[in-house]
Scaffold this active site. Structure first.
Site, short mmCIF file in Angstrom:
data_model
loop_
_atom_site.label_atom_id
_atom_site.label_comp_id
_atom_site.label_asym_id
_atom_site.label_seq_id
_atom_site.Cartn_x
_atom_site.Cartn_y
_atom_site.Cartn_z
CE1 TYR A 166 47.93 33.62 42.66
CE2 TYR A 166 47.16 35.86 43.07
CZ TYR A 166 47.06 34.50 43.28
OH TYR A 166 46.08 34.00 44.11
CG ASP A 268 45.34 40.41 36.44
OD1 ASP A 268 44.79 41.33 37.08
OD2 ASP A 268 45.68 39.34 36.96
CE LYS A 296 45.70 42.46 44.63
NZ LYS A 296 46.00 41.75 45.86
C1 LIG Z 1 47.51 40.70 39.29
C2 LIG Z 1 46.54 39.96 40.14
N1 LIG Z 1 45.49 39.35 39.57
C3 LIG Z 1 44.58 38.68 40.29
C4 LIG Z 1 44.70 38.58 41.66
C5 LIG Z 1 43.68 37.83 42.44
O1 LIG Z 1 42.89 38.71 43.17
P1 LIG Z 1 42.13 38.19 44.47
O2 LIG Z 1 43.15 37.89 45.50
O3 LIG Z 1 41.21 39.35 44.81
O4 LIG Z 1 41.35 36.98 44.07
C6 LIG Z 1 45.77 39.20 42.31
C7 LIG Z 1 45.93 39.10 43.77
O5 LIG Z 1 46.93 39.43 44.35
C8 LIG Z 1 46.73 39.90 41.53
O6 LIG Z 1 47.79 40.50 42.09
#
Ligand SMILES: Cc1ncc(COP(=O)(O)O)c(C=O)c1O
Length: 476
Positions: A166, A268, A296
């Protein structure tokens, strides 16, 4: 105890405990039920993000301090969810609260740059060994922007992501998140499956999906799409299907393959960055990506995102190279004449987020906190594993740094297709059992606990003790 010795649990017992605990949850949280009923008349699903809801209804929260959180009925929880891993600093860390109060009194948005933005960019450069950084407002924006930079830099259109990964909610990556078995396609060439209605077919065609931890399959997919792939985006530990670490050498092989094919490797690090180590997965695994995405925990609880990386790639925001890396593609043709990658946003680098980031990274998540965070997490995962062993539960405990979970399946999960076999009924019974006894975990078997600098050994031991009581009821 070996995998073969683990016995399956009594299904009737699991169901009984699950039903009893959900009834107890309803009895303890009438105010949340009422608020959710009201919210459902104002917001689809009664929440602001569909991730926030679950059956029978989500808890509505009112207060968070340190490692604790309180719901609308006044119930107190030791918070192991920590806002889906946002709060490695804990709730409202006193230093952060004080700095933000000062900031709020002096303006929270200028759309002119502030010095804190430089300080934070410099800190990220130091931690992750990157040359240049840009800010955004969420993890979604960070991955969206990084992918555009990779496309601008290479002059190519496709990207490769991993099944079960994700990376936020934009079209490029909201694909094959947890695809149903009947549409996910063969192991060696997974189908790109949209994870939302409203996805244009053209977007699906641009995102190629590969199995995590299978470097030979990745190599074959790259070969079949030679000179077409701009970026490989990977979460170094798959933290959206529980906890799935990279196999030894997997990230190193991705690095080699990206180099071989002139592809931009994007880590990521929205969940891993500044949490699993001072310098995130990049430091933890010793592999340097071309770009990395953060969000985060870097803001201590204030919305923020960032991406950064290699000078040549990041400078595409100023001017794209005239030709792609070694493939001779005329960029200006692909970009319709645009000579640089647009990276924009009203709230980018706003003074509130920048102040939050500076305090969080330079005063709270300092290098000295990581050994303690790791020890605390090993204590929680170790204690949970002892419970699993004592009762022969079909499960195992796992953590990478201060993020971990009990995976309710006896076999090690190495990629998404193993995760499909997870015992969601057992997970659900355990979730409500723990919640009703003041131990809050993320409301989904695909997420994991996160420990903060404000958690204590006593709290970790309480978590293990309640989990043991649960195991005793299920399998004692
Ligand atoms: C690995 C990862 N990338 C991107 C995101 C997206 O971040 P956001 O919810 O701040 O848009 C998340 C959200 O849980 C994530 O776990």
């Amino acid at each position: 105890m070996t995998v073969a010795e683990r016995r399956d649990v009594d299904r009737d017992r699991v169901r009984q405990v699950g039903e009893r605990e959900i009834a107890e949850y309803r009895a303890r949280t009438p105010r949340s039920a009422e608020l959710h009923g009201r919210a459902s008349r104002a917001l689809p699903l009664g929440v602001a993000s569909s991730f926030q809801t679950y059956d029978p209804y989500p808890l509505f929260m009112t207060d968070g301090r340190g490692s604790r959180i309180w719901d609308a009925d006044g119930n107190e929880y030791i918070d192991f969810d920590m806002a889906f891993g946002v709060l490695a600093a804990g709730h409202s860390h006193p230093r952060l609260a004080e700095a933000l109060q000062r900031r709020v009194a002096n303006g929270t948005c200028y759309t002119f740059p502030v010095e804190d933005g430089i300080v934070l960019a410099e800190e990220i450069k130091r931690r992750f060994n990157v040359d240049l950084v840009r800010f955004s407002n969420s993890g979604t924006e960070a991955t969206m922007d990084a992918i555009r930079v990779a496309r601008g830099y290479t002059g190519r259109e496709k990207i490769l992501k991993f099944e079960g990964g994700y990376h936020g909610h934009h079209d490029d990556v909201l694909i094959s998140i947890q695809p149903p078995r009947d549409v996910m396609g063969p192991d060696a060439s997974p189908t790109s499956v949209p994870a939302t209605a409203g996805m244009p077919r053209s977007r699906v065609a641009e995102t190629i999906v590969a199995p995590f931890n299978q470097p030979d399959v990745v190599a074959a997919i790259l070969e079949a799409n030679r000179d077409e792939i701009a970026a490989i985006i990977v979460e170094p530990v798959q933290f959206n299907i529980g906890v799935v670490p990279p196999a030894r050498g997997f990230l190193e092989r991705l690095r080699e393959l990206a180099d071989e094919h002139g592809i931009v490797l994007i880590f990521d690090e929205v969940k891993t960055g500044v949490v699993i180590a001072y310098g995130g997965a990049t430091e933890y695994f010793g592999v340097q990506p071309d770009l990395l995405c953060l969000a985060k925990s870097i803001g201590g609880g204030i919305p923020i995102g960032a991406f950064g990386g290699r000078e040549a790639v990041m400078r595409s925001i100023e001017a794209v190279p005239e030709r792609g890396p070694g493939v001779g593609i005329e960029h200006s043709t692909l970009a319709g004449g645009a000579t640089r990658v647009a990276h924009l946003g009203t709230f980018n680098g706003n003074p509130l987020s920048m102040a939050a980031g500076v305090v969080t990274l330079t005063e709270i998540l300092t290098p000295d906190v990581y050994p303690r965070l790791h020890a605390l997490a090993d204590r929680l995962a170790g204690g949970s594993q002892e419970v699993v062993d004592e009762f022969g539960l079909p499960a195992y405990a796992i953590n990478v740094g201060p993020k971990g979970c009990v995976m309710f399946t006896p076999e090690r999960v190495t990629s998404y297709r193993d995760f499909i076999g997870l015992d969601s009924e057992l997970w659900e019974a355990s979730f409500f059992y723990l919640v009703n006894r003041g131990v809050l975990l993320p409301p989904g078997p695909d997420d994991q606990w996160t420990l903060s600098v404000q958690h204590t050994e006593e709290e970790v031991d309480r978590h293990v003790a309640v989990f043991r009581d649960f195991a005793l009821e299920i399998a004692g």
